[in-house]
Design a protein around this motif. Structure first.
Motif, short mmCIF file in Angstrom:
data_model
loop_
_atom_site.label_atom_id
_atom_site.label_comp_id
_atom_site.label_asym_id
_atom_site.label_seq_id
_atom_site.Cartn_x
_atom_site.Cartn_y
_atom_site.Cartn_z
N ILE A 175 -3.68 72.96 -41.20
CA ILE A 175 -4.67 73.20 -40.14
C ILE A 175 -4.25 74.41 -39.32
O ILE A 175 -5.07 75.27 -39.02
N ASN A 176 -2.97 74.49 -38.97
CA ASN A 176 -2.49 75.63 -38.20
C ASN A 176 -2.67 76.93 -38.97
O ASN A 176 -3.04 77.96 -38.40
N ASN A 219 -6.36 77.79 -38.80
CA ASN A 219 -6.74 78.17 -37.44
C ASN A 219 -6.22 79.56 -37.11
O ASN A 219 -6.93 80.37 -36.53
N SER A 252 2.14 69.70 -45.11
CA SER A 252 1.73 68.79 -44.04
C SER A 252 0.33 69.17 -43.61
O SER A 252 -0.05 70.34 -43.66
N ASP A 253 -0.44 68.17 -43.21
CA ASP A 253 -1.80 68.44 -42.73
C ASP A 253 -1.78 69.37 -41.54
O ASP A 253 -2.60 70.28 -41.43
N GLU A 254 -0.82 69.16 -40.64
CA GLU A 254 -0.73 69.99 -39.44
C GLU A 254 -0.49 71.45 -39.79
O GLU A 254 -1.12 72.35 -39.23
N PHE A 313 -1.86 57.68 -40.46
CA PHE A 313 -0.83 58.65 -40.80
C PHE A 313 0.33 57.94 -41.50
O PHE A 313 0.67 56.82 -41.17
#
Length: 139
Positions: free
Chosen positions: A76-77, A80, A71-73, A4
Motif C-alpha cells: 500500500i505504501n 501511495n 506485507s500489505d502495508e 490480520f
C-alpha cells in the motif's frame, strides 16, 4: 477475531501475492504441477521450506526475497508513494501527455506509402508480362 495474521505467515503472503496477480489457486497449482488442495494447504502454512518457496516465487513471478518480505502495508505504501510522487522527479506517467503528431496523419502517410509500393509491384509484373510476350512473339 482479527483478520490480520502473523507478519511472518508465509502462506498468507503467498495467498495475497497470488490474489494481487489475479491468479486462482488452480492456476498456481498448474504452474507448480500440483493440486488446488495442495495450494490451499500451502496458503494455510506458517512455514514452508526454501526450496518449495523458490518454486512458488517463480510461479508467481516474484523473487524469493519479495515473497518472504511481502506485507500489505509495504504494498500500500509503495502504491501511495508512486501515486503521490507521480508528478515529481521527471516521471509523468499519464499526466500532461501531448502528442506531437496526428495519428490519423501517420495512418494516411503509411497508406500512401503502401499504395505506392503496391503500384510499383503491379507495374513490375506488367513489365515482366510484356517482356515475356515479346520473347514469345520473336520465336
Amino acid at each position: 477475531m482479527s483478520t490480520f495474521t502473523k507478519p511472518n505467515h508465509i502462506g498468507r503472503k503467498i495467498s495475497r501475492i497470488r490474489e494481487l496477480r489475479d491468479m486462482k489457486q488452480e492456476a498456481l497449482a498448474q504452474a507448480l504441477g500440483t493440486s488446488q488442495q495442495t495450494i490451499s494447504a500451502l496458503e494455510n502454512s506458517e512455514e514452508i521450506d526454501d526450496e518449495k518457496l523458490k518454486q512458488i516465487a517463480k510461479a508467481l513471478g516474484v523473487s524469493l526475497e519479495a515473497l518472504k518480505n511481502f506485507s500489505d502495508e509495504a504494498a500500500i505504501n509503495f502504491f501511495n508513494n508512486f501515486y503521490d510522487n507521480s508528478g515529481s522527479h521527471g516521471t509523468n506517467f499519464g499526466t500532461n501527455n501531448t502528442c506531437n503528431f496526428n495519428p490519423l496523419d501517420k495512418l494516411v502517410e503509411a497508406y500512401e506509402e503502401n499504395k505506392k509500393l503496391y503500384e510499383r509491384l503491379v507495374q513490375a509484373e506488367k513489365d515482366k508480362v510484356e517482356y515475356l510476350e515479346k520473347i514469345l512473339k520473336d520465336k
